[in-house]
Design a protein around this motif. Structure first.
Motif, PDB file in Angstrom:
ATOM      1  N   GLN A  69      19.146  22.441  26.645  1.00 47.13           N
ATOM      2  CA  GLN A  69      18.618  21.144  26.232  1.00 47.13           C
ATOM      3  C   GLN A  69      18.400  20.230  27.440  1.00 47.13           C
ATOM      4  O   GLN A  69      17.402  19.511  27.511  1.00 47.13           O
ATOM      5  N   ALA A  70      19.290  20.282  28.408  1.00 41.54           N
ATOM      6  CA  ALA A  70      19.184  19.429  29.595  1.00 41.54           C
ATOM      7  C   ALA A  70      17.935  19.744  30.421  1.00 41.54           C
ATOM      8  O   ALA A  70      17.405  18.865  31.095  1.00 41.54           O
ATOM      9  N   GLY A  98      15.165  21.387  28.992  1.00 41.71           N
ATOM     10  CA  GLY A  98      13.996  21.503  28.120  1.00 41.71           C
ATOM     11  C   GLY A  98      13.595  22.920  27.764  1.00 41.71           C
ATOM     12  O   GLY A  98      12.423  23.196  27.530  1.00 41.71           O
ATOM     13  N   TRP A  99      14.562  23.816  27.722  1.00 46.27           N
ATOM     14  CA  TRP A  99      14.305  25.207  27.362  1.00 46.27           C
ATOM     15  C   TRP A  99      14.881  25.508  25.988  1.00 46.27           C
ATOM     16  O   TRP A  99      15.720  24.780  25.478  1.00 46.27           O
ATOM     17  N   THR A 100      14.483  26.665  25.458  1.00 47.02           N
ATOM     18  CA  THR A 100      15.150  27.170  24.262  1.00 47.02           C
ATOM     19  C   THR A 100      16.486  27.751  24.691  1.00 47.02           C
ATOM     20  O   THR A 100      16.672  28.137  25.866  1.00 47.02           O
ATOM     21  N   ARG A 101      17.414  27.836  23.765  1.00 51.83           N
ATOM     22  CA  ARG A 101      18.711  28.450  24.061  1.00 51.83           C
ATOM     23  C   ARG A 101      18.517  29.900  24.468  1.00 51.83           C
ATOM     24  O   ARG A 101      19.178  30.413  25.366  1.00 51.83           O
ATOM     25  N   GLN A 102      17.574  30.582  23.825  1.00 52.58           N
ATOM     26  CA  GLN A 102      17.335  31.992  24.122  1.00 52.58           C
ATOM     27  C   GLN A 102      16.876  32.193  25.571  1.00 52.58           C
ATOM     28  O   GLN A 102      17.347  33.093  26.262  1.00 52.58           O
ATOM     29  N   LYS A 103      15.974  31.351  26.051  1.00 54.26           N
ATOM     30  CA  LYS A 103      15.511  31.477  27.440  1.00 54.26           C
ATOM     31  C   LYS A 103      16.667  31.242  28.406  1.00 54.26           C
ATOM     32  O   LYS A 103      16.855  32.008  29.359  1.00 54.26           O
ATOM     33  N   ALA A 104      17.442  30.200  28.161  1.00 51.76           N
ATOM     34  CA  ALA A 104      18.578  29.908  29.036  1.00 51.76           C
ATOM     35  C   ALA A 104      19.579  31.063  29.026  1.00 51.76           C
ATOM     36  O   ALA A 104      20.080  31.468  30.082  1.00 51.76           O
TER      37      ALA A 104
END
Length: 71
Positions: free
Chosen positions: A22-23, A25-31
């Protein structure tokens, strides 16, 4: 890749991968994929991570670049 150390760094700054995602600006899956070494980040991705982790781009990139032998 030193993903174990990178993951520890992320968790030292963020409570969850979702918070990290979130910090920047990505999806959780990408991170999750990047932190677990399943996806290589682009230069722009690396810059976003560096800013979120309060690190230099160069220090952040070292987690993802293979070590070169010195000849």
């Amino acid at each position: 890749m030193e993903m174990v150390n990178f993951r520890g760094l992320v968790y030292s700054k963020f409570k969850t991968i979702a918070d990290f995602a979130q910090a920047i600006g990505w999806t959780r899956q990408k991170a999750t994929n990047i932190v677990n070494g399943l996806q290589e980040p682009s230069l722009d991705d690396t810059d976003k991570m560096a800013k979120a982790l309060c690190m230099s781009l160069e220090d952040t990139a070292r987690f993802f670049l293979p070590k070169k032998s010195q000849v």
